[in-house]
Design a protein around this motif. Structure first.
Motif, PDB file in Angstrom:
ATOM      1  N   UNK A  80      -1.278  -4.602   0.362  1.00 51.76           N
ATOM      2  CA  UNK A  80      -1.608  -3.210   0.072  1.00 51.76           C
ATOM      3  C   UNK A  80      -0.414  -2.495  -0.534  1.00 51.76           C
ATOM      4  N   UNK A  81       0.757  -2.711   0.050  1.00 53.48           N
ATOM      5  CA  UNK A  81       1.965  -2.047  -0.432  1.00 53.48           C
ATOM      6  C   UNK A  81       2.274  -2.453  -1.873  1.00 53.48           C
ATOM      7  N   UNK A 167      -3.074   5.353   2.672  1.00 51.58           N
ATOM      8  CA  UNK A 167      -2.751   6.722   2.257  1.00 51.58           C
ATOM      9  C   UNK A 167      -1.249   6.898   2.081  1.00 51.58           C
ATOM     10  N   UNK A 168      -0.469   6.266   2.956  1.00 54.39           N
ATOM     11  CA  UNK A 168       0.992   6.366   2.862  1.00 54.39           C
ATOM     12  C   UNK A 168       1.507   5.715   1.582  1.00 54.39           C
ATOM     13  N   UNK A 182       9.106   3.300  -4.982  1.00 55.52           N
ATOM     14  CA  UNK A 182       7.981   3.215  -4.027  1.00 55.52           C
ATOM     15  C   UNK A 182       7.728   1.795  -3.531  1.00 55.52           C
ATOM     16  N   UNK A 183       7.909   0.804  -4.417  1.00 54.25           N
ATOM     17  CA  UNK A 183       7.707  -0.589  -4.010  1.00 54.25           C
ATOM     18  C   UNK A 183       8.710  -0.967  -2.928  1.00 54.25           C
ATOM     19  N   UNK A 184       9.977  -0.625  -3.152  1.00 53.24           N
ATOM     20  CA  UNK A 184      11.030  -0.940  -2.185  1.00 53.24           C
ATOM     21  C   UNK A 184      10.761  -0.250  -0.850  1.00 53.24           C
ATOM     22  N   UNK A 185      10.425   1.042  -0.904  1.00 49.16           N
ATOM     23  CA  UNK A 185      10.167   1.800   0.315  1.00 49.16           C
ATOM     24  C   UNK A 185       8.960   1.238   1.074  1.00 49.16           C
ATOM     25  N   UNK A 187       7.697  -1.854   0.930  1.00 48.34           N
ATOM     26  CA  UNK A 187       8.009  -3.173   1.490  1.00 48.34           C
ATOM     27  C   UNK A 187       8.907  -3.036   2.712  1.00 48.34           C
ATOM     28  N   UNK A 188       9.890  -2.130   2.648  1.00 45.33           N
ATOM     29  CA  UNK A 188      10.744  -1.890   3.816  1.00 45.33           C
ATOM     30  C   UNK A 188       9.908  -1.417   5.004  1.00 45.33           C
ATOM     31  N   UNK A 189       8.938  -0.561   4.718  1.00 44.42           N
ATOM     32  CA  UNK A 189       8.064  -0.061   5.775  1.00 44.42           C
ATOM     33  C   UNK A 189       7.295  -1.203   6.434  1.00 44.42           C
ATOM     34  N   UNK A 190       6.734  -2.090   5.623  1.00 44.07           N
ATOM     35  CA  UNK A 190       5.957  -3.201   6.182  1.00 44.07           C
ATOM     36  C   UNK A 190       6.850  -4.173   6.952  1.00 44.07           C
ATOM     37  N   UNK A 191       8.130  -4.240   6.588  1.00 44.88           N
ATOM     38  CA  UNK A 191       9.052  -5.137   7.277  1.00 44.88           C
ATOM     39  C   UNK A 191       9.431  -4.607   8.657  1.00 44.88           C
ATOM     40  N   UNK A 192       9.606  -3.294   8.768  1.00 44.10           N
ATOM     41  CA  UNK A 192      10.060  -2.731  10.041  1.00 44.10           C
ATOM     42  C   UNK A 192       8.904  -2.337  10.953  1.00 44.10           C
ATOM     43  N   UNK A 193       7.701  -2.189  10.386  1.00 46.28           N
ATOM     44  CA  UNK A 193       6.596  -1.701  11.202  1.00 46.28           C
ATOM     45  C   UNK A 193       6.250  -2.683  12.321  1.00 46.28           C
TER      46      UNK A 193
END
Length: 353
Positions: A80-81, A167-168, A182-185, A187-193
């Motif tokens: 999705x990201x 939505x995020x 946005x791609x970096x942010x 992917x970082x989100x999916x890594x830390x979530x």
């Protein structure tokens, strides 16, 4: 906005990356079901490798069905990201978003078109994944055992929770002109979530349940002291060990439990869903949301012996999964609205010209 949405969905259907991810949602769950079939039947010995007849208990069949059917929750965020940020980022970089506004479409209609389109894509991928997971379970003989349809309610709730991420990612992609950021942010989100949800899920116990644990333990300890099983000093030491604060997790509970209550971060833990490694906290499909069994085990380790059915009757200890589904749906709707409004505010202030 309807014409704009239909146009956007048509463009998505023509996107190669969209169909690559769709193909993954078809092939991967069938492969995973086949892998579990292999693991349940393979027999490796000194004489070589043989395959036994598939034999599973109803409990194991139901757990495996849940494990495979719900795996999309951990699998889909990274896709999705990538898709959302690359797809919308390309439109922004190519000036396609700007051209829509020049053509007379409002910023709100442009933003909401992308938001709705990406949400529909998420739902489509999740449904495809679940359907082919069910097919994989069927052809391998493992299942699917959907618990009389109740499991589908949990799957639907998981899809709704994922829409908050959709939505995020859309908001991030629409907020920046730089395509890479946005791609970096995201992917970082999916890594830390994954780490965040694991930590938050450890502090999901409500205070009412912890207070019930302390009360039950105190009652049993006092009874044991009266019967001469423990001395007064031993009883006081045990009471000090089995407190509400200790069972909740101490001071960190004061930080992480409010996060658990306010967000959907505890979803994987509460529903015993597989993480990114395909593992869950225990090999069971939980029929009810309850702390009773863990309370019994914890108490026994501290030399206080209480049956789980005793805890079951106490306030805050047990709830139905129907009520938990409703809770997460409501939180998801609220967060979807919050993220969407915040994303539109950033997009409205964005310089497109």
């Amino acid at each position: 906005m309807g014409k704009l949405l239909r146009f956007e969905l048509k463009r998505i259907r023509m996107n190669l990356f969209f169909w690559i991810i769709t193909a993954y949602c078809v092939v991967w769950p069938i492969f995973v079901a086949s892998f579990y079939r292999l693991m349940y039947t393979i027999n490796i010995s000194e004489s070589g490798i043989t395959f036994d007849k598939l034999s599973m208990t109803p409990e194991l069949s139901r757990y495996t069905s849940w494990l495979i059917l719900s795996a999309f929750f951990a699998e889909m965020p990274k896709f999705m990201a990538l898709f959302t940020c690359l797809y919308i980022g390309k439109d922004t970089g190519d000036g396609f978003v700007r051209n829509k506004i020049i053509a007379g479409h409002s910023r709100l209609s442009v933003f909401m078109t992308n938001n709705i389109a990406q949400s529909l894509v998420t739902v489509f991928w999740c449904v495809i994944y679940v359907c082919f997971a069910a097919i994989g379970l069927k052809i391998t003989g493992i299942g699917p055992d959907i618990n009389g349809g109740e499991m589908l309610m949990r799957v639907a709730t998981a899809i709704i929770v994922l829409l908050v991420m959709s939505a995020l990612f859309t908001s991030l992609a629409m907020a920046f002109r730089n395509r890479a950021l946005p791609v970096v942010l995201a992917i970082l989100f999916t890594m830390i979530i994954g780490t965040v949800t694991m930590v938050v899920g450890m502090f999901n116990m409500p205070k009412a349940a912890a207070d019930s644990y302390e009360k039950c333990c105190a009652t049993v300890i006092e009874q044991n002291v009266t019967e001469g099983i423990y001395t007064e000093a031993e009883g006081k030491a045990l009471k000090k060990m089995h407190t509400s604060e200790n069972i909740r997790g101490g001071k960190p509970w004061l930080i992480f439990h409010p996060v658990y209550q306010a967000t959907t971060a505890g979803f994987q833990s509460d529903f015993n869903m597989p993480n990114a490694l395909g593992l869950s906290s225990d090999m069971s499909y939980r029929e009810k949301y309850s702390f009773a069994e863990s309370f019994t085990e914890t108490a026994a380790k501290g030399n206080v012996f209480i049956e789980s059915k005793t805890f079951d009757k106490e306030p805050g200890v047990t709830a139905s999964y129907g009520s938990k589904c409703l809770e997460y749906i409501l939180k998801s709707v609220i967060w979807y609205a919050v993220v969407t409004v915040a994303g539109f505010i950033m997009f409205r202030k964005k310089d497109l010209f």
